[in-house]
Structure formats: C-alpha cells, structure tokens
Design an enzyme around this catalytic site. Structure first.
Site, PDB file in Angstrom:
ATOM      1  N   LEU A  30      -1.505  26.907  33.979  1.00 40.69           N
ATOM      2  CA  LEU A  30      -2.807  26.494  33.435  1.00 40.69           C
ATOM      3  C   LEU A  30      -3.483  25.415  34.290  1.00 40.69           C
ATOM      4  CD1 LEU A  30      -2.093  26.575  29.568  1.00 40.69           C
ATOM      5  CD2 LEU A  30      -2.956  28.396  31.045  1.00 40.69           C
ATOM      6  N   ASN A  44      -5.611  26.030  36.572  1.00 41.43           N
ATOM      7  CA  ASN A  44      -7.022  26.431  36.702  1.00 41.43           C
ATOM      8  C   ASN A  44      -7.376  27.471  35.646  1.00 41.43           C
ATOM      9  OD1 ASN A  44      -9.554  26.272  37.995  1.00 41.43           O
ATOM     10  ND2 ASN A  44      -9.132  28.144  39.151  1.00 41.43           N
ATOM     11  N   ASP A  86       5.563  27.204  35.872  1.00 43.52           N
ATOM     12  CA  ASP A  86       5.163  27.174  37.276  1.00 43.52           C
ATOM     13  C   ASP A  86       6.030  28.136  38.102  1.00 43.52           C
ATOM     14  OD1 ASP A  86       3.597  24.691  39.003  1.00 43.52           O
ATOM     15  OD2 ASP A  86       4.885  26.097  40.099  1.00 43.52           O
ATOM     16  N   PHE A  93      -0.662  36.757  41.208  1.00 47.58           N
ATOM     17  CA  PHE A  93      -1.986  36.156  41.392  1.00 47.58           C
ATOM     18  C   PHE A  93      -1.918  34.640  41.581  1.00 47.58           C
ATOM     19  CE2 PHE A  93      -2.889  39.826  38.567  1.00 47.58           C
ATOM     20  CZ  PHE A  93      -3.912  40.450  39.260  1.00 47.58           C
ATOM     21  N   LYS A  95      -7.103  28.452  45.377  1.00 51.87           N
ATOM     22  CA  LYS A  95      -8.007  29.356  46.118  1.00 51.87           C
ATOM     23  C   LYS A  95      -9.286  28.725  46.650  1.00 51.87           C
ATOM     24  CE  LYS A  95     -10.630  30.796  42.078  1.00 51.87           C
ATOM     25  NZ  LYS A  95     -11.400  31.812  41.412  1.00 51.87           N
ATOM     26  N   SER A 127      -6.269  38.324  50.715  1.00 53.71           N
ATOM     27  CA  SER A 127      -7.710  38.071  50.781  1.00 53.71           C
ATOM     28  C   SER A 127      -8.271  38.550  52.106  1.00 53.71           C
ATOM     29  CB  SER A 127      -7.933  36.565  50.655  1.00 53.71           C
ATOM     30  OG  SER A 127      -9.258  36.225  51.006  1.00 53.71           O
ATOM     31  N   TYR A 179      -6.155  27.436  53.373  1.00 57.99           N
ATOM     32  CA  TYR A 179      -6.056  28.478  52.348  1.00 57.99           C
ATOM     33  C   TYR A 179      -5.784  29.837  53.002  1.00 57.99           C
ATOM     34  CZ  TYR A 179      -7.555  32.115  49.131  1.00 57.99           C
ATOM     35  OH  TYR A 179      -7.613  33.264  48.379  1.00 57.99           O
ATOM     36  N   LYS A 196      -2.355  32.494  52.927  1.00 59.97           N
ATOM     37  CA  LYS A 196      -2.325  33.934  52.618  1.00 59.97           C
ATOM     38  C   LYS A 196      -1.692  34.713  53.774  1.00 59.97           C
ATOM     39  CE  LYS A 196      -4.228  33.869  48.548  1.00 59.97           C
ATOM     40  NZ  LYS A 196      -3.428  34.203  47.364  1.00 59.97           N
ATOM     41  N   ARG A 209     -22.016  39.962  52.260  1.00 58.68           N
ATOM     42  CA  ARG A 209     -20.618  40.093  51.836  1.00 58.68           C
ATOM     43  C   ARG A 209     -20.420  41.390  51.062  1.00 58.68           C
ATOM     44  NH1 ARG A 209     -20.830  36.370  54.707  1.00 58.68           N
ATOM     45  NH2 ARG A 209     -19.921  34.282  54.518  1.00 58.68           N
ATOM     46  N   ARG A 263     -23.553  26.742  55.806  1.00 58.68           N
ATOM     47  CA  ARG A 263     -22.311  26.095  55.373  1.00 58.68           C
ATOM     48  C   ARG A 263     -21.295  26.241  56.513  1.00 58.68           C
ATOM     49  NH1 ARG A 263     -19.493  28.399  49.940  1.00 58.68           N
ATOM     50  NH2 ARG A 263     -19.323  30.237  51.269  1.00 58.68           N
ATOM     51  N   ASP A 295     -18.865  29.471  57.593  1.00 59.00           N
ATOM     52  CA  ASP A 295     -19.312  30.781  57.094  1.00 59.00           C
ATOM     53  C   ASP A 295     -19.519  31.775  58.245  1.00 59.00           C
ATOM     54  OD1 ASP A 295     -19.287  30.394  54.400  1.00 59.00           O
ATOM     55  OD2 ASP A 295     -21.455  30.158  54.167  1.00 59.00           O
TER      56      ASP A 295
END
Ligand code: NAD
Ligand code: WQD
Length: 337
Positions: free
Chosen positions: A33, A35, A58, A80, A84, A124, A148, A152, A230, A291, A294
């Site tokens: 929990l 997020n 956890d 999952f 992120k 991802s 991040y 992955k 995207r 940004r 990007d």
C-alpha cells in the site's frame, strides 16, 4: 489457477485482478500500500462480485513470501509491485533498485524454493531508451536513460539468465507502452498522489477542476503538430494482455518478451482534444519548455503479441478518454473521496 498478484492494489494490478476473477482464476493480492489504498480491495470485490484474498505486505519480505506461496498453493505470479516515477528515481535511485530489483530477486528466490515457475513481469517501453527507429519491435536495442528504466532493464536481464539456468522457468516480460483509461464501471482507475507526472491523469484533473491548465511540454518536436507522440493503451486491453500472456506462458519454458501497445501514435494535442470531447468542454493549456529526457515520439510494433498471444488492443482513444473521465468525474479525489 491460484495467482499471486504483487502490486495488485495499484492502478494496473487492480484492474487486471478483476479480469483474472472474470476468467475463473483465484487471485491473491500482495501489496504494501505504498502507492495504493486499502479501499481498492472493496472496489474490486464490488465490481468482480468476488473478494480477492489480500495480504498487506512487502515483496522484499522473504519469510512472508515463503509462507504465502505454500499456503495459497500459488501456481503463477503476476508481478506489478514496484516504484514507477522517473523523476523520483533520479533523486532516490537506491529505493528504486531496492524495490524493483532487490524486491524481484527476493520474489524469484521464494518462487524457486516453493517450486512456482511461472511469472509475468511488468516491464516498460522505457527499456528501449532513446530509440532510433519506430515502430519498436521487441528485438530493438535496449538501454536506460534513468534509474527507473535501468531497474526494469536489470530485471529483464535477471529473467533472461534465470530462464537459461533451468528450463522449468516460464518468464514473460510485458513491455507496456503508455497505460491510460479506467475500468468502464467508473469505480477503479489511476489515482496518483500529488501532482501527476503523466499526461492523461494530469488532463483528467484539469477536466475535473483540480488543476488550472495543462502545460504542454514543447510544441517544436519533429512530429505532425509539434507535440510529443506516444502509444497510449487502454488499461482494460492491458489487463487482457496479461491473461493472454499467462495462458501462453504457463508450462512453456523460456523468457518471452512482448510489447503491449496499439501500434498507433497520438500527440499531446490530439489527446487533449479527445479528452475535451469526452468531458464536454475545451481544456485550458499553455505551451511550456520541453521536459528534459522526453523523446519526440514512441510507439510499438505489436505484431508479436498478436501473432503469438492472439492478443491485440481493441479500445480506441475515445474509449480511453470516456472511461478515464467517468472514473475522474465520479471520484474527483480518487479513492480518498
Ligand atoms: P501503481 O503504483 O499503481 O502500482 C504498483 C503497486 O505496487 C502499488 O499498489 C504499490 O503500493 C505496490 N508496491 C510498490 N512497492 C511494493 C513492494 N515493495 N511490496 C509490495 N507492494 C509494492 O503502478 P501501476 O501503474 O499499476 O504499475 C504497475 C507496474 O507496471 C509497475 O511495475 C510499473 O513500473 C509498471 N509500468 C507502469 C506503467 C505506467 O505508466 N503506469 C508503464 C510501464 C510499466
Ligand atoms: C506523455 C507525453 C510529455 C505531462 C512515462 C515514463 C515511462 C512510462 C510511462 C513507466 C510526453 C507530454 C506530459 C504533462 C505534457 N512509465 N506531457 N504535459 O513520458 O511517455 O512515459 O510514463 O514505465 O517510463 O517515462 O509519458 O504521460 O509522462 O508523457 O505535455 O503535464 O505527454 O512531454 O510527450 P512518457 P507521460
């Protein structure tokens, strides 16, 4: 099958849990929990008609995992759980490697000990880094541009070595493009804490009056209207993709890698216009600087998932915006309301 769903109280995990129940599986959610809100479990029960088992814990807790995998007679894991937020990962790399990499290692070791050998992992499109060529196929070169993304990529590398070490493992990495939308009931959706990092939840909060305007990060990209492009994919299509990957992977050894995307690019301006049509009013915006980090455009070649899994995205941009708007307008403050 009895399926352990790590991070199953989160955005994609909760909606996939509903799809698992509808397909006749028995999901067991493990979520700390960090997020997510406990109220999500009630919402899943309400929509699915069955309350999934929920363990508040956890993935880094090995003793908990050992007991849970045996007690619940788990057949397969959909993984999952993780952190992120790209910007946060730059500021706090250690917590990203701890949650995402170390957490996955603990999970895999517990699975090995318990004889559970089927895993579907949330990877991802970020593993493609700054892709030179579009659309992106699974055999495109991979790289990372932030901690991040590196977490992955590291997990995918661990999965590849594990699959090579023992043919009993069936490991699937699903490379999501840009998940958006909500459950069509309007009861479950994305509920970011603080200021949303991603485009669709930000637009949804502008639409509902929580934010004044959307900042468009640059309109001078080499794209048809100058804004970033995207491959947005409806979270319901993503959930279906997990079922297809599970069916395909179970009992089939090796590492299986699939893009989950639509294959079509949508610009920021197109998304803003589509959301405005869904909510019934034009949405204020301002053009601001690009940004950092990007890319101009990114979209998938989803051929492999179609050919091998028999899965393809079916929900269009309008459905993505309408479902997102139903969720946001019925729950202006997300699960806190
Ligand atoms: P989310 O934050 O809504 O869900 C992740 C869940 O994992 C949360 O409920 C959180 O509480 C839980 N969690 C985090 N660390 C944990 C831990 N150590 N132990 C137990 N539970 C833990 O995110 P989401 O959008 O549903 O994403 C799910 C997965 O998909 C993540 O791994 C994410 O990296 C990946 N992914 C997401 C996107 C996206 O844009 N949403 C895109 C590509 C990949
Ligand atoms: C989409 C487009 C922005 C917000 C990120 C992660 C990626 C993956 C998905 C997990 C871009 C523009 C955005 C805003 C804007 N997550 N934008 N104003 O950057 O493709 O991917 O989320 O794996 O790793 O990097 O998604 O939704 O942030 O941005 O103009 O307020 O919208 O510039 O063109 P992105 P996004």
């Amino acid at each position: 099958m009895n399926i352990l769903v790590t991070g199953g109280a989160g955005y994609i995990g909760s909606i996939t849990t509903i799809a698992l129940i509808a397909a006749g599986h028995r999901p067991v959610i493990l979520d700390n929990l960090h997020n997510a809100s406990a109220g999500v479990i009630e919402r899943i029960a309400e929509v699915a008609g069955t309350r999934p088992a929920f363990v508040h814990g956890d993935i880094r807790d090995r003793a908990l995992l050992d007991a849970l995998l045996v007690r619940e007679q788990i057949d397969a894991v959909i993984h999952f759980a993780g952190l992120k937020a790209v910007g946060e990962s730059v500021a706090q790399p250690l917590s990203y490697f701890d949650n995402n990499v170390h957490g996955t290692l603990v999970l895999l070791a517990a699975m090995q000990a318990a004889g559970v050998r089927t895993l579907v992992f949330s990877s991802s499109a970020t593993v493609y880094g700054d892709a030179p060529e579009l659309p992106l196929r699974e055999d495109a070169p991979t790289s990372a541009t932030n901690p991040y993304g590196r977490s992955k990529l590291m997990v995918e590398q661990v999965l590849a070595d594990l699959a090579r070490s023992d043919p009993a493992w069936s490991l699937t990495a699903l490379r999501y493009f840009n998940p958006v939308g909500a459950h069509p009931s309007g009861r479950l959706g994305e509920d970011p804490q603080g200021v949303p990092n991603n485009l669709m939840p930000y637009i949804a909060q502008v639409a509902v009056g929580r934010r004044e305007f959307l900042s468009i990060y640059g309109d001078d990209y080499p794209t048809p209207d100058g804004t970033g492009v995207r491959d947005y994919i409806h979270v319901m299509d993503l959930a279906d993709g997990h079922l297809a990957a599970l069916d395909h992977g179970h009992g089939r050894p090796g590492l299986h890698v699939f893009n989950l995307g639509t294959g079509a690019g949508v610009s920021v301006r197109e998304m803003l216009a589509a959301f405005g049509a869904a909510c019934g009013h034009a949405l204020p915006h301002r053009i601001v600087a690009r940004r950092p980090g990007d890319v101009a455009a990114c979209w998938a070649d989803p051929t492999r998932a179609r050919e091998v899994l028999g899965w393809q995205a079916s929900r269009d941009l309008r459905t993505m915006c309408e479902d997102s708007w139903r969720w946001q307008s019925n729950n202006p403050r997300g699960y806190a309301a």
